[in-house]
Design an enzyme around this catalytic site. Structure first.
Site, mmCIF file in Angstrom:
data_model
loop_
_atom_site.group_PDB
_atom_site.id
_atom_site.type_symbol
_atom_site.label_atom_id
_atom_site.label_comp_id
_atom_site.label_asym_id
_atom_site.label_seq_id
_atom_site.Cartn_x
_atom_site.Cartn_y
_atom_site.Cartn_z
ATOM 1 C CE1 TYR A 24 -3.239 3.002 0.583
ATOM 2 C CE2 TYR A 24 -1.829 3.510 2.468
ATOM 3 C CZ TYR A 24 -2.829 3.881 1.583
ATOM 4 O OH TYR A 24 -3.412 5.121 1.674
ATOM 5 N N PRO A 77 1.552 14.709 3.611
ATOM 6 C CG PRO A 77 -0.449 15.288 2.542
ATOM 7 C CD PRO A 77 0.991 15.677 2.651
ATOM 8 C CB ALA A 79 -3.471 7.566 4.314
ATOM 9 C CB SER A 106 -3.219 11.887 5.904
ATOM 10 O OG SER A 106 -4.255 11.292 5.153
ATOM 11 C CG LEU A 128 -10.471 19.115 3.380
ATOM 12 C CD1 LEU A 128 -11.004 18.525 4.686
ATOM 13 C CD2 LEU A 128 -10.970 20.546 3.205
ATOM 14 C CE1 TYR A 129 -7.542 12.644 -1.082
ATOM 15 C CE2 TYR A 129 -7.158 11.746 1.106
ATOM 16 C CZ TYR A 129 -6.784 11.885 -0.213
ATOM 17 O OH TYR A 129 -5.652 11.260 -0.676
ATOM 18 C CB THR A 155 -5.793 16.060 -1.826
ATOM 19 O OG1 THR A 155 -4.760 16.051 -0.841
ATOM 20 C CG2 THR A 155 -5.435 15.074 -2.928
ATOM 21 C CE LYS A 230 0.156 16.183 -1.168
ATOM 22 N NZ LYS A 230 -0.409 14.984 -1.818
ATOM 23 C CG HIS A 254 -2.240 11.181 -4.694
ATOM 24 N ND1 HIS A 254 -3.360 11.916 -4.404
ATOM 25 C CD2 HIS A 254 -2.197 10.216 -3.762
ATOM 26 C CE1 HIS A 254 -3.972 11.403 -3.338
ATOM 27 N NE2 HIS A 254 -3.272 10.369 -2.926
ATOM 28 N NE ARG A 257 -0.371 6.190 -2.620
ATOM 29 C CZ ARG A 257 -0.170 5.014 -2.062
ATOM 30 N NH1 ARG A 257 0.897 4.289 -2.383
ATOM 31 N NH2 ARG A 257 -1.013 4.528 -1.168
ATOM 32 N N GLY A 286 7.192 14.583 -4.040
ATOM 33 C CA GLY A 286 7.351 13.407 -4.892
ATOM 34 C C GLY A 286 8.775 13.129 -5.328
ATOM 35 N N GLY A 308 7.232 11.962 1.557
ATOM 36 C CA GLY A 308 6.142 11.087 1.978
ATOM 37 C C GLY A 308 6.625 9.695 2.337
#
EC number: 1.1.3.15
Length: 367
Positions: A24, A77, A79, A106, A128-129, A155, A230, A254, A257, A286, A308
C-alpha cells in the site's frame, strides 16, 4: 547495519511490514511508470557548482506562509501511519517538531487532529479530502482550526482513486484494530473488505467527484486558514488556483498513485513556477530521497519540498527515531550540497546552479 541514506529504509520496511501494508505504501498506479520516473528524473538534472565561495556559515532557514522553519524540507501527508508503527502520526509529529519543520496530517490519519495536537507544539497543516457530505468537511476544518493547525492542504487530484493493482491483488483494507480517527464519530472511520481495494470502494462511496474550482472558493468561506492546492501539474491549473484564492501550490502527482504517465513532479515544477510568477509559493512533492534532490527543486523555483514514503518507511523501521534520522540525513546532505555548490543561503540557490535536458545541450559552451 548502519543506515547511511534515506533509501535504505525501504528494504527494512519491506522486511518488517505485512505485505498488504508495505505494498500500500510502496506501490503506484497501473504500470508504475510515473513512480519510477519521480526518482529517475532527478538523475537527469546536473549541477553547475560555483567554487571559492566562503561557505563557513550556511543558513537553511526559511518561512512558509509566514511560519519560520529550520529548513525547506517538510513532511507530506501520508495516510494510516499506525499501519507502519503503533505510534504512527504521534511519532511523525514529534519528529517534525524536533526538526523545526512542518508536518501535514492526512485526512485519513489513524490519529485524530486533536491527538496529534496533544503531542506538543509544532507547525502543522491539515490535508483535506472533500467528502460528499459537506457538513463532514466543515466539521473537520473547524476541528483542525481548534486543534491549532495553521493551514489546509486541499488534495485536488483524487475525484476517484487511481488504479493501484497491488491493493486490488491484496484486497487492501485498513487493519481491524485501526480506524480513520478523524471520522470515528461520523460512521466513516472504517473500511469494508471488498473484492477490490477497500480504499477504492471507500473513496467511490464517500469522496465528492463533483469537486471543482468553486469549492476552493467555498472552502474560503468556512475557514480563515490559508489554503494550499495539492496536486497541480500544469501552468493552466496554476493560474486557476491563484485566481481561486490559493495561498500556495504543491506540485504533486500523489506519489504516482493516481494517473500513471503524468510527468515526474520535478519535470512539471518549472512550468508551474513560471505560471505562478512569484504570486504564491510553489512546493514540490514526490521522489525526494537525497539532499541533492532538494537543491535541484529549489534551483527550479520551489520554495520547499515535502517527503512522503521516506517517512512511513523510516517509521516502520525505527519509529520516531527513524523519522528524525531521515529529516537529519536530508538536512545534512542538503547543507553539504549547498556548500559544494557555493550557496550560503536559500536565496543564493539559482537556476544557474543546475543544467537540465531542456536547457541547451550540456556539452555546448555557454556563450
Amino acid at each position: 547495519m548502519e543506515i547511511t541514506n534515506v533509501t535504505e529504509y525501504e528494504a527494512i520496511a519491506k522486511e518488517k511490514l505485512p505485505k498488504m501494508v508495505f505494498d500500500y505504501y510502496a506501490s503506484g498506479a497501473e504500470d508504475q511508470w510515473t513512480l519510477k520516473e519521480n526518482r529517475n528524473a532527478f538523475s537527469r538534472i546536473l549541477f553547475r557548482p560555483r567554487i571559492l565561495v566562503d561557505v563557513s556559515k550556511i543558513d537553511m532557514a526559511t518561512t512558509v506562509l509566514g511560519f519560520k522553519i529550520s529548513m525547506p524540507i517538510m513532511i507530506a501527508p501520508t495516510a494510516m501511519q499506525k499501519m507502519a508503527h503503533p505510534e504512527g502520526e504521534y511519532a511523525t509529529a514529534r519528529a517534525a517538531s524536533a526538526a523545526g519543520t512542518i508536518m501535514i496530517l492526512s485526512s485519513w490519519a489513524t490519529s485524530s487532529v486533536e491527538e496529534v495536537a496533544s503531542t506538543g507544539p509544532g507547525i502543522r497543516f491539515f490535508q483535506l479530502y472533500v467528502y460528499k457530505d459537506r457538513n463532514v468537511v466543515a466539521q473537520l476544518v473547524r476541528r483542525a482550526e481548534r486543534a491549532g493547525f495553521n493551514a489546509i492542504a486541499l488534495t485536488v487530484d483524487t475525484p476517484r482513486l487511481g488504479r493501484r493493482e497491488a491493493d486490488i491483488k491484496n484486497r487492501f483494507v485498513l487493519p481491524p484494530f485501526l480506524t480513520l480517527r478523524n471520522f470515528d464519530g461520523l460512521n466513516l472511520g472504517t473500511m469494508d473488505k471488498t473484492n477490490d481495494s477497500g480504499l477504492a470502494s471507500y473513496v467511490a462511496g464517500q469522496i465528492d467527484r463533483s469537486l471543482s474550482w468553486k469549492d476552493v472558493k467555498w472552502l474560503q468561506t468556512i475557514t480563515k486558514l490559508p489554503i494550499l492546492v495539492k496536486g497541480v501539474l500544469t501552468a493552466e491549473d496554476t493560474r486557476l488556483a491563484i485566481q481561486a484564492g490559493a495561498a500556495g501550490i504543491i506540485v504533486s502527482n500523489h506519489g504516482a498513485r493516481q494517473l500513471d504517465y503524468v510527468p515526474a513532479t520535478i519535470m512539471a515544477l518549472e512550468e508551474v513556477v513560471k505560471a505562478a510568477q512569484g504570486r504564491v509559493p510553489v512546493f514540490l512533492d514526490g521522489g525526494i530521497r537525497r539532499g541533492t534532490d532538494v537543491f535541484k527543486a529549489l534551483a527550479l523555483g520551489a520554495s520547499g519540498i515535502f517527503i512522503g514514503r521516506p517517512v512511513v518507511f523510516s517509521l516502520a523501521a525505527e519509529g520516531e527515531a527513524g523519522v528524525r534520522k531521515v529529516l537529519q540525513m536530508l538536512r545534512d546532505e542538503f547543507e553539504l550540497t549547498m556548500a559544494l555548490s557555493g550557496c550560503r543561503s536559500l536565496k543564493e540557490i539559482t537556476r544557474d546552479h543546475i543544467v537540465t535536458e531542456w536547457d541547451r545541450p550540456y556539452l555546448s559552451p555557454r556563450l
